[in-house]
Design a protein around this motif. Structure first.
Motif, PDB file in Angstrom:
ATOM      1  N   ASP A 170      19.817   8.292  -7.251  1.00  0.00           N
ATOM      2  CA  ASP A 170      18.640   9.021  -7.246  1.00  0.00           C
ATOM      3  C   ASP A 170      17.875   7.958  -6.552  1.00  0.00           C
ATOM      4  OD1 ASP A 170      17.709   7.297  -9.503  1.00  0.00           O
ATOM      5  OD2 ASP A 170      17.671   9.221 -10.672  1.00  0.00           O
ATOM      6  N   SER A 171      16.758   7.831  -6.625  1.00  0.00           N
ATOM      7  CA  SER A 171      15.786   6.920  -5.970  1.00  0.00           C
ATOM      8  C   SER A 171      15.513   5.509  -6.656  1.00  0.00           C
ATOM      9  CB  SER A 171      14.292   7.665  -5.785  1.00  0.00           C
ATOM     10  OG  SER A 171      13.726   7.861  -6.879  1.00  0.00           O
ATOM     11  N   SER A 172      15.892   5.668  -7.943  1.00  0.00           N
ATOM     12  CA  SER A 172      15.963   4.324  -8.767  1.00  0.00           C
ATOM     13  C   SER A 172      17.028   3.755  -9.189  1.00  0.00           C
ATOM     14  CB  SER A 172      14.833   4.444  -9.889  1.00  0.00           C
ATOM     15  OG  SER A 172      15.261   5.604 -10.871  1.00  0.00           O
ATOM     16  N   ARG A 173      18.168   4.355  -9.120  1.00  0.00           N
ATOM     17  CA  ARG A 173      19.438   4.098  -9.987  1.00  0.00           C
ATOM     18  C   ARG A 173      20.672   4.667  -9.184  1.00  0.00           C
ATOM     19  NH1 ARG A 173      19.864   7.759 -15.260  1.00  0.00           N
ATOM     20  NH2 ARG A 173      18.870   9.412 -14.354  1.00  0.00           N
ATOM     21  N   SER A 174      21.855   3.936  -9.422  1.00  0.00           N
ATOM     22  CA  SER A 174      23.076   4.678  -9.020  1.00  0.00           C
ATOM     23  C   SER A 174      24.287   4.061  -9.952  1.00  0.00           C
ATOM     24  CB  SER A 174      23.573   4.211  -7.585  1.00  0.00           C
ATOM     25  OG  SER A 174      23.716   2.973  -7.568  1.00  0.00           O
ATOM     26  N   TYR A 175      25.333   4.916 -10.023  1.00  0.00           N
ATOM     27  CA  TYR A 175      26.596   4.581 -10.755  1.00  0.00           C
ATOM     28  C   TYR A 175      27.482   5.263  -9.753  1.00  0.00           C
ATOM     29  CZ  TYR A 175      30.034   4.471 -13.911  1.00  0.00           C
ATOM     30  OH  TYR A 175      31.355   4.176 -15.053  1.00  0.00           O
ATOM     31  N   ASP A 176      28.780   4.350  -9.806  1.00  0.00           N
ATOM     32  CA  ASP A 176      29.930   4.628  -9.146  1.00  0.00           C
ATOM     33  C   ASP A 176      31.274   4.112  -9.866  1.00  0.00           C
ATOM     34  OD1 ASP A 176      32.033   5.200  -7.347  1.00  0.00           O
ATOM     35  OD2 ASP A 176      31.184   4.207  -5.653  1.00  0.00           O
ATOM     36  N   GLY A 177      32.174   5.040 -10.593  1.00  0.00           N
ATOM     37  CA  GLY A 177      32.777   4.632 -11.501  1.00  0.00           C
ATOM     38  C   GLY A 177      34.179   5.504 -11.270  1.00  0.00           C
ATOM     39  N   GLY A 205      20.064  -0.542  -9.947  1.00  0.00           N
ATOM     40  CA  GLY A 205      18.578   0.008 -10.433  1.00  0.00           C
ATOM     41  C   GLY A 205      18.399   0.032 -11.751  1.00  0.00           C
ATOM     42  N   GLY A 206      17.469   0.750 -12.056  1.00  0.00           N
ATOM     43  CA  GLY A 206      16.992   0.836 -13.676  1.00  0.00           C
ATOM     44  C   GLY A 206      16.050   2.019 -13.489  1.00  0.00           C
ATOM     45  N   THR A 207      15.567   2.351 -14.847  1.00  0.00           N
ATOM     46  CA  THR A 207      14.366   3.118 -14.953  1.00  0.00           C
ATOM     47  C   THR A 207      13.396   2.319 -15.910  1.00  0.00           C
ATOM     48  OG1 THR A 207      15.477   3.890 -17.048  1.00  0.00           O
ATOM     49  CG2 THR A 207      15.852   5.039 -15.091  1.00  0.00           C
ATOM     50  N   GLY A 208      13.026   1.153 -15.409  1.00  0.00           N
ATOM     51  CA  GLY A 208      12.113   0.339 -16.155  1.00  0.00           C
ATOM     52  C   GLY A 208      12.107   0.218 -17.569  1.00  0.00           C
ATOM     53  N   SER A 209      11.145   0.261 -18.093  1.00  0.00           N
ATOM     54  CA  SER A 209      10.908   0.115 -19.660  1.00  0.00           C
ATOM     55  C   SER A 209      11.761   0.846 -20.463  1.00  0.00           C
ATOM     56  CB  SER A 209       9.808   0.184 -20.116  1.00  0.00           C
ATOM     57  OG  SER A 209       9.242   1.449 -20.038  1.00  0.00           O
ATOM     58  N   ALA A 210      12.343   1.869 -19.754  1.00  0.00           N
ATOM     59  CA  ALA A 210      13.185   2.859 -20.536  1.00  0.00           C
ATOM     60  C   ALA A 210      14.545   2.235 -20.958  1.00  0.00           C
ATOM     61  CB  ALA A 210      13.661   4.143 -19.866  1.00  0.00           C
ATOM     62  N   ASN A 211      15.410   1.399 -19.891  1.00  0.00           N
ATOM     63  CA  ASN A 211      16.637   0.897 -20.265  1.00  0.00           C
ATOM     64  C   ASN A 211      16.551  -0.690 -20.077  1.00  0.00           C
ATOM     65  OD1 ASN A 211      16.456   0.517 -17.398  1.00  0.00           O
ATOM     66  ND2 ASN A 211      18.646   1.436 -17.209  1.00  0.00           N
ATOM     67  N   PHE A 212      15.236  -1.194 -19.719  1.00  0.00           N
ATOM     68  CA  PHE A 212      15.057  -2.632 -19.740  1.00  0.00           C
ATOM     69  C   PHE A 212      15.976  -3.384 -18.689  1.00  0.00           C
ATOM     70  CE2 PHE A 212      13.117  -1.310 -23.666  1.00  0.00           C
ATOM     71  CZ  PHE A 212      12.189  -2.513 -24.131  1.00  0.00           C
ATOM     72  N   ARG A 213      16.061  -2.822 -17.491  1.00  0.00           N
ATOM     73  CA  ARG A 213      16.696  -3.688 -16.487  1.00  0.00           C
ATOM     74  C   ARG A 213      15.585  -4.215 -15.559  1.00  0.00           C
ATOM     75  NH1 ARG A 213      22.104  -4.538 -17.020  1.00  0.00           N
ATOM     76  NH2 ARG A 213      23.041  -2.528 -18.029  1.00  0.00           N
ATOM     77  N   THR A 214      15.563  -5.447 -15.017  1.00  0.00           N
ATOM     78  CA  THR A 214      14.764  -6.039 -14.325  1.00  0.00           C
ATOM     79  C   THR A 214      15.292  -5.712 -12.735  1.00  0.00           C
ATOM     80  OG1 THR A 214      15.833  -8.094 -14.787  1.00  0.00           O
ATOM     81  CG2 THR A 214      14.064  -7.566 -16.169  1.00  0.00           C
ATOM     82  N   VAL A 215      14.151  -5.887 -12.064  1.00  0.00           N
ATOM     83  CA  VAL A 215      14.586  -6.195 -10.515  1.00  0.00           C
ATOM     84  C   VAL A 215      15.567  -6.916 -10.089  1.00  0.00           C
ATOM     85  CG1 VAL A 215      13.771  -5.966  -8.292  1.00  0.00           C
ATOM     86  CG2 VAL A 215      12.436  -4.927 -10.036  1.00  0.00           C
ATOM     87  N   GLY A 216      15.567  -8.257 -10.416  1.00  0.00           N
ATOM     88  CA  GLY A 216      16.307  -9.379 -10.179  1.00  0.00           C
ATOM     89  C   GLY A 216      17.681  -9.475 -10.778  1.00  0.00           C
ATOM     90  N   GLU A 217      18.022  -8.492 -11.544  1.00  0.00           N
ATOM     91  CA  GLU A 217      19.355  -8.383 -12.141  1.00  0.00           C
ATOM     92  C   GLU A 217      20.402  -8.036 -11.031  1.00  0.00           C
ATOM     93  OE1 GLU A 217      20.094  -6.649 -15.746  1.00  0.00           O
ATOM     94  OE2 GLU A 217      18.148  -6.912 -16.707  1.00  0.00           O
ATOM     95  N   GLY A 218      20.422  -7.223 -10.014  1.00  0.00           N
ATOM     96  CA  GLY A 218      21.146  -6.789  -9.364  1.00  0.00           C
ATOM     97  C   GLY A 218      22.132  -5.628  -9.820  1.00  0.00           C
TER      98      GLY A 218
END
Length: 234
Positions: A170-177, A205-218
């Motif tokens: 979606d616009s903020s995250r992805s998963y391919d497994g 990506g991530g969902t902000g404070s919901a899953n605590f992923r930062t932009v710079g993590e990649g």
């Protein structure tokens, strides 16, 4: 689990207790007995009657779902060091009809019904390692397929192989497994006696404070396992 370090958690609990004791003293609050647990509230010790599906106490199959980050190719983990051992856990329940959908048909390789696998994957193949994240909406799913194949039959016991793929974006995250697993089904008991399904993929990506992923993590690797509730309990 894993959102805070051990030290941070202890500090937070200590501060909370201190503040609560202050409030209780100011308002003259007194301890009360904990009411007894209503009968039927739990299906088994530690397992809610509604584990995360619609079957509830009548579930024919309950899967324990564990998720955690996996190391990148260079052996390093995404994000700050305190999150390296972060993980999360959930449960999903399934009816007898759902359970039948995980079994091969006519002794041949069979696709697990799209609605069944889609429900499992959308709810569980999410980046909830550090916090709570909503399931994938149906419109975000790009591919979702899981096959079940008979590999061995010994009396009334059948061994099954699972293989599949799941992609969502979606616009903020992805998963391919990809998914791989095995299960053992007892025809006399009409039940799985072993269930091991693992999904390994790349999340972005991530969902902000919901899953605590930062932009710079990649991007990073994400692993999710599905086993029978209590399968490895001593």
């Amino acid at each position: 689990p894993g959102r805070h370090s051990k030290e941070q958690t202890i500090a937070l609990l200590s501060l909370s207790l201190e503040r609560w004791e202050k409030i209780a003293k100011e308002k003259g609050l007194k301890p009360q007995a904990i009411p007894p647990r209503p009968k039927g509230m739990w299906q088994g010790e530690g397992v809610a009657a509604r584990a995360g599906g619609s079957a509830g106490a009548g579930a024919a199959l309950i899967l324990q779902v564990n998720s955690r980050d996996l190391p990148r190719a260079d052996g390093k983990y995404a994000g700050p060091p305190e999150y390296r051992k972060a993980w999360n856990q959930n449960w999903l329940d399934f009816t007898a009809q759902d359970l039948a959908g995980f079994l091969p048909k006519n002794g041949a390789r069979t696709e697990v019904p799209a609605a069944l696998f889609g429900r499992l994957a959308r709810a569980s193949l999410v980046d909830n390692v550090r916090g709570q994240v909503g399931e994938w909406p149906e419109k975000a799913v790009r591919k979702a397929v899981l096959t079940t194949e008979p590999v061995l039959m010994q009396g009334d016991v059948q061994t099954i192989r699972f293989e599949g793929e799941f992609r969502a974006e979606d616009s903020s995250r992805s998963y391919d497994g990809k998914l791989l697993g095995r299960a053992v089904y007892d025809l006399k008991k009409n039940a799985f006696t072993l269930f091991e399904l693992v999904a390994v993929g790349v999340r972005t990506g991530g969902t902000g404070s919901a899953n605590f992923r930062t932009v710079g993590e990649g991007s990073s690797a994400l692993g999710v396992s599905f086993i029978l509730e209590g399968q490895y309990r001593n």
